[in-house]
Every structure is written in structure tokens, then in C-alpha cells.
Design a protein around this motif. Sequence first.
Motif, PDB file in Angstrom:
ATOM      1  N   UNK A  15       0.951  -0.528   0.013  1.00 54.35           N
ATOM      2  CA  UNK A  15       0.487   0.091   0.127  1.00 54.35           C
ATOM      3  C   UNK A  15       0.886   0.825  -0.253  1.00 54.35           C
ATOM      4  N   UNK A  16       1.843   1.149   0.879  1.00 55.58           N
ATOM      5  CA  UNK A  16       2.471   2.511   0.920  1.00 55.58           C
ATOM      6  C   UNK A  16       2.815   2.575  -0.230  1.00 55.58           C
ATOM      7  N   UNK A  17       4.173   1.221  -1.159  1.00 53.37           N
ATOM      8  CA  UNK A  17       4.775   1.980  -2.532  1.00 53.37           C
ATOM      9  C   UNK A  17       3.789   2.341  -3.572  1.00 53.37           C
ATOM     10  N   UNK A  18       2.426   1.935  -3.577  1.00 50.98           N
ATOM     11  CA  UNK A  18       1.321   2.616  -4.429  1.00 50.98           C
ATOM     12  C   UNK A  18       1.447   3.701  -4.079  1.00 50.98           C
ATOM     13  N   UNK A  19       1.079   3.846  -2.598  1.00 50.40           N
ATOM     14  CA  UNK A  19       0.760   5.552  -1.944  1.00 50.40           C
ATOM     15  C   UNK A  19       1.869   6.651  -2.942  1.00 50.40           C
ATOM     16  N   UNK A  20       2.662   5.764  -2.587  1.00 44.90           N
ATOM     17  CA  UNK A  20       3.577   6.528  -3.608  1.00 44.90           C
ATOM     18  C   UNK A  20       3.737   6.565  -4.774  1.00 44.90           C
ATOM     19  N   UNK A  21       3.894   5.910  -5.839  1.00 44.21           N
ATOM     20  CA  UNK A  21       3.624   5.741  -7.503  1.00 44.21           C
ATOM     21  C   UNK A  21       2.455   7.050  -7.446  1.00 44.21           C
ATOM     22  N   UNK A  23       1.293   9.643  -5.900  1.00 45.06           N
ATOM     23  CA  UNK A  23       2.085  11.180  -5.479  1.00 45.06           C
ATOM     24  C   UNK A  23       3.173  11.388  -6.603  1.00 45.06           C
ATOM     25  N   UNK A  24       4.077  10.515  -7.374  1.00 43.21           N
ATOM     26  CA  UNK A  24       4.935  10.546  -8.346  1.00 43.21           C
ATOM     27  C   UNK A  24       3.911  11.018  -9.789  1.00 43.21           C
ATOM     28  N   UNK A  25       3.198   9.828  -9.804  1.00 44.88           N
ATOM     29  CA  UNK A  25       2.080  10.460 -10.869  1.00 44.88           C
ATOM     30  C   UNK A  25       1.709  11.989 -11.163  1.00 44.88           C
ATOM     31  N   UNK A  26       0.495  12.285  -9.644  1.00 46.21           N
ATOM     32  CA  UNK A  26       0.520  13.668  -9.844  1.00 46.21           C
ATOM     33  C   UNK A  26       1.615  14.608  -9.895  1.00 46.21           C
ATOM     34  N   UNK A  27       2.754  14.252  -9.149  1.00 46.72           N
ATOM     35  CA  UNK A  27       3.677  15.621  -9.127  1.00 46.72           C
ATOM     36  C   UNK A  27       4.020  16.092 -10.859  1.00 46.72           C
ATOM     37  N   UNK A  28       4.266  14.911 -11.013  1.00 44.01           N
ATOM     38  CA  UNK A  28       4.847  14.836 -12.997  1.00 44.01           C
ATOM     39  C   UNK A  28       3.987  15.523 -13.833  1.00 44.01           C
ATOM     40  N   UNK A  29       2.082  14.788 -13.434  1.00 40.62           N
ATOM     41  CA  UNK A  29       0.904  15.317 -14.515  1.00 40.62           C
ATOM     42  C   UNK A  29       0.294  16.357 -14.178  1.00 40.62           C
TER      43      UNK A  29
END
Length: 203
Positions: A15-21, A23-29
Motif C-alpha cells: 500500500x505504501x508503494x502504491x501511494x508513493x507511485x 504521488x509521483x504520478x500527480x507531481x509529474x502530470x
Amino acid sequence: MSKREEMPKVNAGSMADIAFLLLIFFLVTTSIETDSGIDRIMPPLTDSSDAKIKERNILRIEVNDRDELFVEEKLVQIEDLKEIAVGFLDNGGATLGTEDFCDYCRGHRDLTSSDNPSKAVISLTCQRETGYGAYITIQNELVAAYNELRNRESQRLFKEDYSKMVEHYESPGTPLLAKERLKERIQRIQKLFPQKIAEVKIE
């Protein structure tokens, strides 16, 4: 006596890995809008000897407590204000061959009116009791005068209205490279007809 069945455990690590991914997705897009840098500038009226403004380069507009509009102490209708402002800003009264001569101005070149759009200042004086509606209407008419002249020069130079360029520049969907090109053009037009409205409020 039977043992109580154990509840299945959830793998919290995944779950922590998914949340981190995510977060990265929203920062990039996600695009974060910054200040466009195209703001209205209110020119200060100073008393320094090298910054004095010639009387003919000032268009004096006053609004009294009854929302009556006066231009150079003459009572005028609000619907006539834009035309008066355009004539003042576009006058180009400086003599041919002088530093202030305006080669793109199409006005009457009246020697008693503004020399050059870069020298022209509109002084707006309002009473404390001036109605907000009248104030906004007058502001709109003055801005419309500037936009009319800017649109004219933008069409002459770039075959596109100044107002449309500003609209495209401020649109979130406009690519960065296009914004840079638009900003250069917008600033060039603004330099031809800089918006100088000095406001004075009488208490």
C-alpha cells in the motif's frame, strides 16, 4: 471449545508503494500555474524635476459624488469616454524629427495634446462618494481604449488581436514555447501603448 479464526492480514508494505507511485504520478502530470507577469502597472506621479509630465501629456478625468463625468473640466457622457481617450493616446503631437515623434500614431497630431503614447498619462480623480458602478464603468471604458489601439497595432504587426494573444497566453493549455513567443509579442505591443492610469481618490 474451538479456536477463533484469525482475520486475514493486509500487506501494508504494498500500500505504501502504491501511494508513493500515485504521488509521483500527480507531481509529474499536474501543471502548476505561475504568475504570468502581465499585470497592470499604475505609474507613480512624482515631483522630481527629471520626471515632470508636461500638461498636454495628461488627460484629466474627474468623477464627482453624483457620478457625473468631467474630462478637462467639461461634462461628458460615459459612452463618449473611450473615443476621447483613444484620441488622446493616439494623438502623436510631437514634431517630426524629434525624439518623441510617433510614426505609428494615427491621431490629429494636435500640438496641445499628447506628444507620444509613451508620454500620455490618464489621471482619474474620484470623490469618496463616487458610486462603485460608475467607477467600474469608467475603468472599463479606459481599458477598452487601450485595447482598441493595441489590437490595431497587433493586427498590423502580427495579424492577430492583442486581446486574443493575451487570452492564449493565459490559457493553461498553451505550451511553454508558445507562451514565450506570445509574451514577447504582448510586451512589444504594450510598449507601443503603455497603460498609464494614475488614480487619485479625494476623501
